[in-house]
Design an enzyme around this catalytic site. Structure first.
Site, PDB file in Angstrom:
ATOM      1  N   ASP A  88       0.865  -1.180   0.000  1.00 42.90           N
ATOM      2  CA  ASP A  88       0.000   0.000   0.000  1.00 42.90           C
ATOM      3  C   ASP A  88       0.896   1.222   0.000  1.00 42.90           C
ATOM      4  OD1 ASP A  88       0.117   0.916   3.098  1.00 42.90           O
ATOM      5  OD2 ASP A  88      -0.128  -1.265   3.029  1.00 42.90           O
ATOM      6  N   ASP A 177      -9.771   3.241   5.589  1.00 44.32           N
ATOM      7  CA  ASP A 177      -8.643   3.194   6.524  1.00 44.32           C
ATOM      8  C   ASP A 177      -9.066   3.941   7.780  1.00 44.32           C
ATOM      9  OD1 ASP A 177      -6.337   3.586   7.980  1.00 44.32           O
ATOM     10  OD2 ASP A 177      -5.195   4.507   6.346  1.00 44.32           O
ATOM     11  N   GLU A 179      -8.270   4.174  11.851  1.00 46.11           N
ATOM     12  CA  GLU A 179      -7.246   3.793  12.817  1.00 46.11           C
ATOM     13  C   GLU A 179      -7.045   4.933  13.807  1.00 46.11           C
ATOM     14  OE1 GLU A 179      -3.103   4.426  11.162  1.00 46.11           O
ATOM     15  OE2 GLU A 179      -4.198   4.051   9.271  1.00 46.11           O
TER      16      GLU A 179
END
Length: 297
Positions: A88, A177, A179
């Site tokens: 990534d 994503d 987090e």
């Protein structure tokens, strides 16, 4: 000195002090209860990134410390580097030679497209196109900012700026994503119930726009803390788990029975990329990776 003439004022001052202490104690209790409801750990001191410049795993690096297993000279276990490999990337990797990346055995890549409500990665267009022409099965990811807007708003921004999907055999579904917050409070100031709503709204809006289930990238510590070990996404979204370790398998967030992608190293090297890059493994064969891209059983 006749002390009795001061007894009244002293008693009144004592009563006021006691009352003040009681109010402060009540406020402290209320604040503690609010903190417990949000279940938000304090953000430690550490490196930060400029606003809008986050990348996959940065929140975890800051929250858990920069030194992780595998970054201090410990060889990555072969069990991790076997199988279907990928990476990534974002603009932090600079100019990438995607032909070399493909020749090095990287079969897939997820590329940062957007962040929050207005940020677009400066290298996304070049990376997305060049990976496609090199034969790398690629997709886009969105760095979530639940502190800036609702989930549906950010899903719309993502889908309109690189996160869409097409059945061309080389496009993977988009990634949420989500987090540790690299800019401030770990859970972005949301309670566990509000975070669940945010993620659900993003999922619903993204699927309405693209027809695909969004992949969820997260780690066990953040998910268990900030969603309250929520099980509501395990039957909807493939899990991309971040766990940089020398173990043979990752620790999963509560509610997810298995992983689809594992980010096992945040300091790997790959031909065609200058410097470190995240390394990932797909939980299946090349044909199953292609099935994920094509949305086929």
């Amino acid at each position: 000195m006749n002390r009795s003439r001061f007894a009244g004022p002293r008693l009144r001052r004592g009563a006021i002090a006691a009352a003040t202490a009681a109010v402060l104690a009540l406020l402290t209790t209320m604040t503690g209860a609010a903190d417990a409801r949000t279940a938000e750990p304090p953000m430690p001191s550490g490196p930060r990134v400029p606003d809008g410049q986050a990348y996959m795993g940065v929140g975890t690096r800051i929250h858990e410390g920069w030194e992780k297993a595998g970054e201090s000279g410990t060889p990555t276990p072969r069990s991790q580097t076997d199988g279907v490999q990928g990476i990534d990337v974002s603009h932090w990797q600079g100019t990438i030679n995607w032909t070399s990346v493909h020749s090095a055995g990287m079969q897939f890549a997820w590329i940062k497209a957007t962040e929050g409500t207005s940020s677009r990665d400066s290298s996304f267009a070049a990376n997305y196109l060049n990976a496609y022409h090199a034969g790398v099965i690629r997709g886009a990811y969105h760095f979530a900012r639940p502190d800036l807007s609702g989930g549906s708003t950010q899903a719309a921004w993502f889908a309109a700026n690189g996160g869409a999907w097409s059945a061309d055999g080389l496009t993977l579904p988009g990634v949420l994503d989500i987090e540790y917050n690299p800019y401030g409070a770990s859970c972005y100031g949301l309670s566990t119930s509000a975070m669940r709503t945010w993620v659900s709204d993003f999922y619903t809006a993204y699927k309405a726009r693209t027809g695909r289930d969004v992949v969820v990238y997260t780690n066990a510590g953040w998910w268990n803390t900030c969603t309250g070990s929520w099980t509501g996404m395990s039957g909807k979204s493939p899990l991309w788990v971040a766990h940089w370790t020398t173990a043979a398998s990752p620790t999963l967030p509560s509610g997810f029975p298995y992983w689809t992608v594992w980010q096992y190293d945040d300091g790997g090297t790959v031909s065609g990329i200058t410097g470190a890059v995240d390394r990932d493994k797909f939980n299946g064969t090349s044909s199953r990776l292609l099935a994920l891209a094509n949305n086929t059983p």
